[in-house]
Scaffold this motif. Sequence first.
Motif, PDB file in Angstrom:
ATOM      1  N   LEU A  60       0.833  -1.210   0.000  1.00 34.76           N
ATOM      2  CA  LEU A  60       0.000   0.000   0.000  1.00 34.76           C
ATOM      3  C   LEU A  60       0.866   1.258   0.000  1.00 34.76           C
ATOM      4  CD1 LEU A  60      -2.768  -1.101   2.513  1.00 34.76           C
ATOM      5  CD2 LEU A  60      -3.074  -0.666   0.070  1.00 34.76           C
ATOM      6  N   ALA A  61       1.924   1.255   0.800  1.00 37.01           N
ATOM      7  CA  ALA A  61       2.806   2.428   0.844  1.00 37.01           C
ATOM      8  C   ALA A  61       3.424   2.687  -0.520  1.00 37.01           C
ATOM      9  CB  ALA A  61       3.892   2.219   1.903  1.00 37.01           C
ATOM     10  N   ALA A  62       3.860   1.605  -1.190  1.00 34.86           N
ATOM     11  CA  ALA A  62       4.469   1.775  -2.512  1.00 34.86           C
ATOM     12  C   ALA A  62       3.436   2.251  -3.530  1.00 34.86           C
ATOM     13  CB  ALA A  62       5.099   0.456  -2.964  1.00 34.86           C
ATOM     14  N   ALA A  63       2.223   1.704  -3.482  1.00 33.47           N
ATOM     15  CA  ALA A  63       1.177   2.127  -4.422  1.00 33.47           C
ATOM     16  C   ALA A  63       0.788   3.576  -4.191  1.00 33.47           C
ATOM     17  CB  ALA A  63      -0.039   1.209  -4.287  1.00 33.47           C
ATOM     18  N   ASN A  64       0.701   3.982  -2.924  1.00 31.59           N
ATOM     19  CA  ASN A  64       0.366   5.375  -2.627  1.00 31.59           C
ATOM     20  C   ASN A  64       1.473   6.318  -3.105  1.00 31.59           C
ATOM     21  OD1 ASN A  64      -2.145   4.889  -1.459  1.00 31.59           O
ATOM     22  ND2 ASN A  64      -1.277   4.531   0.568  1.00 31.59           N
ATOM     23  N   LEU A  95     -12.258  -3.047  -3.517  1.00 32.75           N
ATOM     24  CA  LEU A  95     -12.510  -2.140  -2.405  1.00 32.75           C
ATOM     25  C   LEU A  95     -13.180  -2.829  -1.213  1.00 32.75           C
ATOM     26  CD1 LEU A  95     -13.541   1.155  -4.222  1.00 32.75           C
ATOM     27  CD2 LEU A  95     -11.444   0.695  -2.951  1.00 32.75           C
ATOM     28  N   PRO A  96     -14.185  -3.696  -1.402  1.00 30.94           N
ATOM     29  CA  PRO A  96     -14.761  -4.363  -0.218  1.00 30.94           C
ATOM     30  C   PRO A  96     -13.735  -5.173   0.570  1.00 30.94           C
ATOM     31  CG  PRO A  96     -16.255  -4.566  -2.086  1.00 30.94           C
ATOM     32  CD  PRO A  96     -14.974  -3.987  -2.616  1.00 30.94           C
ATOM     33  N   ALA A  97     -12.886  -5.945  -0.120  1.00 35.04           N
ATOM     34  CA  ALA A  97     -11.869  -6.729   0.585  1.00 35.04           C
ATOM     35  C   ALA A  97     -10.853  -5.815   1.265  1.00 35.04           C
ATOM     36  CB  ALA A  97     -11.163  -7.669  -0.391  1.00 35.04           C
ATOM     37  N   LEU A  98     -10.522  -4.705   0.627  1.00 33.39           N
ATOM     38  CA  LEU A  98      -9.576  -3.762   1.230  1.00 33.39           C
ATOM     39  C   LEU A  98     -10.157  -3.137   2.492  1.00 33.39           C
ATOM     40  CD1 LEU A  98      -6.858  -2.309   0.945  1.00 33.39           C
ATOM     41  CD2 LEU A  98      -7.997  -0.599  -0.465  1.00 33.39           C
ATOM     42  N   LEU A  99     -11.430  -2.776   2.462  1.00 34.28           N
ATOM     43  CA  LEU A  99     -12.065  -2.218   3.654  1.00 34.28           C
ATOM     44  C   LEU A  99     -12.205  -3.265   4.744  1.00 34.28           C
ATOM     45  CD1 LEU A  99     -14.773   0.009   1.956  1.00 34.28           C
ATOM     46  CD2 LEU A  99     -12.843   0.807   3.339  1.00 34.28           C
ATOM     47  N   ASP A 100     -12.477  -4.503   4.380  1.00 30.16           N
ATOM     48  CA  ASP A 100     -12.540  -5.563   5.388  1.00 30.16           C
ATOM     49  C   ASP A 100     -11.184  -5.753   6.057  1.00 30.16           C
ATOM     50  OD1 ASP A 100     -15.220  -6.172   5.168  1.00 30.16           O
ATOM     51  OD2 ASP A 100     -14.930  -7.738   3.651  1.00 30.16           O
ATOM     52  N   ALA A 101     -10.109  -5.706   5.272  1.00 23.80           N
ATOM     53  CA  ALA A 101      -8.769  -5.852   5.843  1.00 23.80           C
ATOM     54  C   ALA A 101      -8.459  -4.702   6.792  1.00 23.80           C
ATOM     55  CB  ALA A 101      -7.731  -5.928   4.730  1.00 23.80           C
ATOM     56  N   ALA A 102      -8.817  -3.481   6.389  1.00 22.49           N
ATOM     57  CA  ALA A 102      -8.564  -2.318   7.246  1.00 22.49           C
ATOM     58  C   ALA A 102      -9.446  -2.345   8.488  1.00 22.49           C
ATOM     59  CB  ALA A 102      -8.808  -1.038   6.459  1.00 22.49           C
ATOM     60  N   ARG A 103     -10.629  -2.911   8.372  1.00 19.76           N
ATOM     61  CA  ARG A 103     -11.501  -3.013   9.546  1.00 19.76           C
ATOM     62  C   ARG A 103     -10.852  -3.871  10.633  1.00 19.76           C
ATOM     63  NH1 ARG A 103     -16.958  -6.647   9.900  1.00 19.76           N
ATOM     64  NH2 ARG A 103     -17.681  -5.955  11.942  1.00 19.76           N
ATOM     65  N   GLY A 104     -10.173  -4.939  10.231  1.00 18.92           N
ATOM     66  CA  GLY A 104      -9.558  -5.834  11.200  1.00 18.92           C
ATOM     67  C   GLY A 104      -8.212  -5.377  11.711  1.00 18.92           C
ATOM     68  N   ARG A 105      -7.582  -4.384  11.060  1.00 17.23           N
ATOM     69  CA  ARG A 105      -6.250  -3.937  11.478  1.00 17.23           C
ATOM     70  C   ARG A 105      -6.203  -2.419  11.476  1.00 17.23           C
ATOM     71  NH1 ARG A 105      -1.423  -6.955   8.377  1.00 17.23           N
ATOM     72  NH2 ARG A 105      -0.370  -5.197   9.385  1.00 17.23           N
ATOM     73  N   THR A 106      -6.198  -1.845  12.664  1.00 17.79           N
ATOM     74  CA  THR A 106      -6.186  -0.386  12.751  1.00 17.79           C
ATOM     75  C   THR A 106      -4.891   0.206  12.193  1.00 17.79           C
ATOM     76  OG1 THR A 106      -5.359  -0.549  15.022  1.00 17.79           O
ATOM     77  CG2 THR A 106      -7.745  -0.361  14.731  1.00 17.79           C
ATOM     78  N   ARG A 161      -5.205   1.138   8.485  1.00 17.31           N
ATOM     79  CA  ARG A 161      -6.251   2.036   8.007  1.00 17.31           C
ATOM     80  C   ARG A 161      -5.749   3.287   7.286  1.00 17.31           C
ATOM     81  NH1 ARG A 161     -10.657   1.592  12.978  1.00 17.31           N
ATOM     82  NH2 ARG A 161     -11.106  -0.635  12.652  1.00 17.31           N
ATOM     83  N   PRO A 162      -4.765   4.018   7.808  1.00 20.13           N
ATOM     84  CA  PRO A 162      -4.371   5.246   7.091  1.00 20.13           C
ATOM     85  C   PRO A 162      -3.946   4.981   5.647  1.00 20.13           C
ATOM     86  CG  PRO A 162      -3.466   5.246   9.316  1.00 20.13           C
ATOM     87  CD  PRO A 162      -4.041   3.892   9.094  1.00 20.13           C
ATOM     88  N   ALA A 163      -3.059   3.981   5.444  1.00 21.14           N
ATOM     89  CA  ALA A 163      -2.586   3.702   4.082  1.00 21.14           C
ATOM     90  C   ALA A 163      -3.698   3.111   3.229  1.00 21.14           C
ATOM     91  CB  ALA A 163      -1.386   2.748   4.129  1.00 21.14           C
ATOM     92  N   ALA A 164      -4.536   2.239   3.825  1.00 21.79           N
ATOM     93  CA  ALA A 164      -5.611   1.607   3.048  1.00 21.79           C
ATOM     94  C   ALA A 164      -6.633   2.641   2.589  1.00 21.79           C
ATOM     95  CB  ALA A 164      -6.277   0.520   3.891  1.00 21.79           C
ATOM     96  N   LEU A 165      -7.002   3.566   3.467  1.00 21.82           N
ATOM     97  CA  LEU A 165      -7.999   4.572   3.097  1.00 21.82           C
ATOM     98  C   LEU A 165      -7.430   5.588   2.107  1.00 21.82           C
ATOM     99  CD1 LEU A 165      -9.761   5.149   6.524  1.00 21.82           C
ATOM    100  CD2 LEU A 165     -10.562   3.818   4.580  1.00 21.82           C
ATOM    101  N   GLU A 166      -6.144   5.892   2.224  1.00 17.73           N
ATOM    102  CA  GLU A 166      -5.524   6.774   1.231  1.00 17.73           C
ATOM    103  C   GLU A 166      -5.557   6.125  -0.138  1.00 17.73           C
ATOM    104  OE1 GLU A 166      -1.164   8.741   0.115  1.00 17.73           O
ATOM    105  OE2 GLU A 166      -1.471   7.791   2.071  1.00 17.73           O
TER     106      GLU A 166
END
Length: 554
Positions: A118-122, A133-144, A147-152
């Motif tokens: 995620l850092a490299a893609a951003n 996007l649904p799988a990405l949000l599910d992953a971010a939901r389970g790991r705080t 979240r910053p990199a996933a939501l960016e």
Amino acid sequence: MTRTSAPVDAPGTGAWEGLVTTALLGTDRRTPPGTAPGQDAPVALLDAAAVETVRRRAGLRPARAAQRPRPAPADGRPPLPAAAARRLAMLLADRPGASAGGRRGTAPDLMELLPQWLAAANARGFAPPPQVLPALLDAARGRTDLRPAALEFAGPRALWLARLNPDWRFALRSAPGGGAAPPPVADDDRTRQVWQEGLFAERVALLSALRSGDPAAARELLATTWATERAEDRLMFLDSLRTGLGPDDEPFLEQALSDRSRNVRATAAELLSALPGSALAARMAVRAAACVAIDHTRGSGAAGTAPTPTVVVEAPHECDPDMERDGVVPKAPAGRGERSWWFGQLVEAAPLGTWSRRLGGRTPREIVTLPVADDWQGELHAAWCRAAVRQGDAEWSRALLGEPSAPEAGGPGAVSLAERAKLLGTLGAAERAEWVAGFIAAHGLSEAFQLLGVCAVPWAPPLGRAVVDALNIARDAGSYPWSFSGVMGLAERCLDPSESGRLDALLAVPDEPEDASPGAGGYWAEAFQRLVTTLRLRAAMIEELGPAKPTTPA
């Protein structure tokens, strides 16, 4: 026409509840109405449930058509390359499974690679494929931490989805104002409106944005409503002043020292003590200097030996109201003496320049090598460590860290490993890595885990070589391999992928010494194989994403 339906409030509701109760109790204890106990009762229960289900579905009234969701916002960033999109889908599909034997085998932990991906893609400014996007949000939901990199990376469509699924509401909380951008700094009317009428998250976002661009404007805006804010809100707003903290903030922070909230007073005092030229720092310097002096008479007595200059400490005997106003907490934690508690707070808040003037013009390195009388060394050095971190003083940090090869660096010593890790954070990335590499070369890996955690990723070549060499030495010595699993996991995420070629020689199962742990050789071979595979996978990930965007020269 789109139609939704509403259930009929029919008398049959009780019949369904009765069937549910029968299913929970079992047909041996309760049978459906009109059915005798026996082997036919379960079949009768299922038949009755089927009939009732059809009846309930059929008894729905047409309802007014619901409003369609607005279309998702456009994402103007370039799409991911096809290979990178496939890699992302693989990373998101991986889920850590329970291991029966506790061994991970040679397969990389893909979920642990997701933050780096995620850092490299951003950094390259890509937009995600909508279907992930649904799988990405599910992953971010389970790991705080994700979240910053996933939501960016997810962009504006993540917020659009979060409004449609309660499980993803964290995205609205994580993005201040639910994705509403703060108004432009020049838009004074809009700024005042958001500040006076906006939600708390919107106001925090606005204050942070203003503070980054115009610290004085942010402080003046905060002053307009400071007296009417709730204590917990004042604390959060005050914390935003850490960005761009400077001498112009002193009058506002001095007023906050009289706040009715103890937490607000403590934060204001901490911020003022980070300004070495502030009046509070000067007051703390006077108090702390009165507690510390040099005694030139100690160590004399033996024939022909000169006295050894020694630091002596006389801790304060009371915490007066002025000290308390300046942020000194009067009540000591359980197990701490009051006088040492007050003393530590005074030294921590005093400008570090105080001590060269107070202790005979000595440099920080000379000061920390002075003996300290009456077992005060631990308390005094710990307070200097906190002051060096708070004031970001690299010279004092170097002095307190000492040489990484020194025996006391590995503990026990006047400065703990946790304090050393914080001190390292005040140094540049290259110097930090060099110090930790020297520490590992001298003391091994058993005490280095928290020091490695503060080093920049990927690790600089000297640090990477030190870690690999120490792992190799531990393997050849027949060390208990599972005690190095944490460092091995860090190496998988932090070693430079270019180091993989140096590890090929470590993939074979080594001969086990007689005193080695049973199966240690196989474990080490598995761990090094996993490390090599992970490094090569990380290299492929970066190659699939392509070159990073060039940075604009300052």
